[in-house]
Design an enzyme around this catalytic site. Structure first.
Site, PDB file in Angstrom:
ATOM      1  N   ASN A  62      44.632  73.208 129.460  1.00  0.00           N
ATOM      2  CA  ASN A  62      45.738  73.865 130.182  1.00  0.00           C
ATOM      3  C   ASN A  62      47.079  73.553 129.528  1.00  0.00           C
ATOM      4  OD1 ASN A  62      45.257  71.204 131.184  1.00  0.00           O
ATOM      5  ND2 ASN A  62      46.398  71.635 133.047  1.00  0.00           N
ATOM      6  N   GLU A  64      51.118  73.938 130.260  1.00  0.00           N
ATOM      7  CA  GLU A  64      52.096  74.228 131.307  1.00  0.00           C
ATOM      8  C   GLU A  64      53.479  74.484 130.715  1.00  0.00           C
ATOM      9  OE1 GLU A  64      51.726  71.011 134.143  1.00  0.00           O
ATOM     10  OE2 GLU A  64      49.742  71.718 134.758  1.00  0.00           O
ATOM     11  N   CYS A  73      45.897  78.348 132.350  1.00  0.00           N
ATOM     12  CA  CYS A  73      44.729  77.484 132.557  1.00  0.00           C
ATOM     13  C   CYS A  73      43.945  77.307 131.255  1.00  0.00           C
ATOM     14  CB  CYS A  73      43.784  78.101 133.580  1.00  0.00           C
ATOM     15  SG  CYS A  73      44.437  78.201 135.248  1.00  0.00           S
ATOM     16  N   GLU A  75      40.745  77.578 130.676  1.00  0.00           N
ATOM     17  CA  GLU A  75      39.734  78.611 130.431  1.00  0.00           C
ATOM     18  C   GLU A  75      40.348  79.813 129.725  1.00  0.00           C
ATOM     19  OE1 GLU A  75      40.346  76.952 133.208  1.00  0.00           O
ATOM     20  OE2 GLU A  75      38.630  76.903 134.575  1.00  0.00           O
ATOM     21  N   CYS A 112      39.643  78.640 138.752  1.00  0.00           N
ATOM     22  CA  CYS A 112      40.434  79.419 139.709  1.00  0.00           C
ATOM     23  C   CYS A 112      40.055  80.907 139.621  1.00  0.00           C
ATOM     24  CB  CYS A 112      41.930  79.234 139.448  1.00  0.00           C
ATOM     25  SG  CYS A 112      42.546  80.137 138.017  1.00  0.00           S
ATOM     26  N   CYS A 115      41.079  82.846 136.427  1.00  0.00           N
ATOM     27  CA  CYS A 115      40.208  82.586 135.266  1.00  0.00           C
ATOM     28  C   CYS A 115      38.866  83.282 135.440  1.00  0.00           C
ATOM     29  CB  CYS A 115      40.004  81.085 135.077  1.00  0.00           C
ATOM     30  SG  CYS A 115      41.466  80.298 134.389  1.00  0.00           S
TER      31      CYS A 115
HETATM   32  N1  THU Z   1      43.973  74.768 135.884  1.00  0.00           N
HETATM   33  C1  THU Z   1      43.109  75.112 134.865  1.00  0.00           C
HETATM   34  O1  THU Z   1      43.354  74.815 133.691  1.00  0.00           O
HETATM   35  N2  THU Z   1      41.990  75.798 135.191  1.00  0.00           N
HETATM   36  C2  THU Z   1      41.656  76.212 136.453  1.00  0.00           C
HETATM   37  O2  THU Z   1      40.681  76.931 136.626  1.00  0.00           O
HETATM   38  C3  THU Z   1      42.471  75.784 137.586  1.00  0.00           C
HETATM   39  C4  THU Z   1      43.732  75.061 137.278  1.00  0.00           C
HETATM   40  C5  THU Z   1      45.219  74.085 135.535  1.00  0.00           C
HETATM   41  C6  THU Z   1      46.460  74.892 135.772  1.00  0.00           C
HETATM   42  C7  THU Z   1      47.509  73.822 135.921  1.00  0.00           C
HETATM   43  O3  THU Z   1      47.981  73.464 134.629  1.00  0.00           O
HETATM   44  C8  THU Z   1      46.749  72.646 136.503  1.00  0.00           C
HETATM   45  O4  THU Z   1      45.369  72.915 136.305  1.00  0.00           O
HETATM   46  C9  THU Z   1      47.016  72.407 137.991  1.00  0.00           C
HETATM   47  O5  THU Z   1      46.783  73.545 138.715  1.00  0.00           O
END
Ligand code: THU
Length: 164
Positions: A62, A64, A73, A75, A112, A115
């Site tokens: 991930n 940010e 994310c 994925e 999520c 994704c």
């Molecule tokens: N996140 C992912 O990388 N994949 C997911 O399927 C759910 C959430 C990340 C997004 C963000 O950087 C952190 O997790 C907190 O939500």
């Protein structure tokens, strides 16, 4: 009115040692991918490793941004990288794991909805199922045989028809 039911089957493992070698390797690589996570805001690291039919494995984590919605994310980072660099690749399986210092992760963290929608389109495009493995570090693992079983009602164009 008709009442319809959907069933999904998935595998549950007590730990990485129960997995077949290929899947265990993918889980370990998803753990390695955590090192690339840029998550200063959530402090929640997510890593993924995706195996394509050539045998190559693509990692993602991930990423940010101070403008929160601009982040992405793990994925989607990995999948869009495959879309860009290996546009004809067939994805066989992907492993996903998460890590945070803030609290203990007791169960595998699942993807999520955003994704899942992207994973669903990759699966449809290649007309072959993508196995999804959710790996709780040093703990339980869930293995799902396809994205379709995780998101049976994904947004797809075949629910629409061209107007006459
Ligand atoms: N996140 C992912 O990388 N994949 C997911 O399927 C759910 C959430 C990340 C997004 C963000 O950087 C952190 O997790 C907190 O939500």
């Amino acid at each position: 009115m008709k009442l319809l039911n959907l069933n999904i089957s998935f595998e549950q493992y007590a730990g990485i040692d129960e997995l077949k070698e290929n899947d265990a390797e993918l889980c370990k690589l998803s753990e390695q991918a955590l090192a690339g996570s840029y998550s200063p805001y959530s402090k929640f690291r997510v890593g993924t490793a995706i195996r394509i039919a050539s045998g190559e494995i693509i990692l993602g984590s991930n990423q940010e941004n101070l403008a929160y919605p601009s982040g992405l994310c793990a994925e989607r980072v990995a999948l869009f990288s495959i879309g860009s660099n290996y546009p004809d690749a067939v994805i066989e399986s992907m492993a996903i794991t998460a890590q945070t210092d803030a609290f203990e992760i007791l169960k595998p963290v699942t993807s999520c909805g955003g994704c899942l929608q992207v994973m669903a389109e990759f699966e449809r495009k290649q007309s072959a199922p993508i196995e999804v493995i959710f790996y709780c570090l040093n703990g339980e693992i869930l293995k799902v045989p396809s994205v379709q079983s995780l998101l049976p009602f994904s947004f797809v164009e075949d629910r629409l028809a061209v107007k006459a």
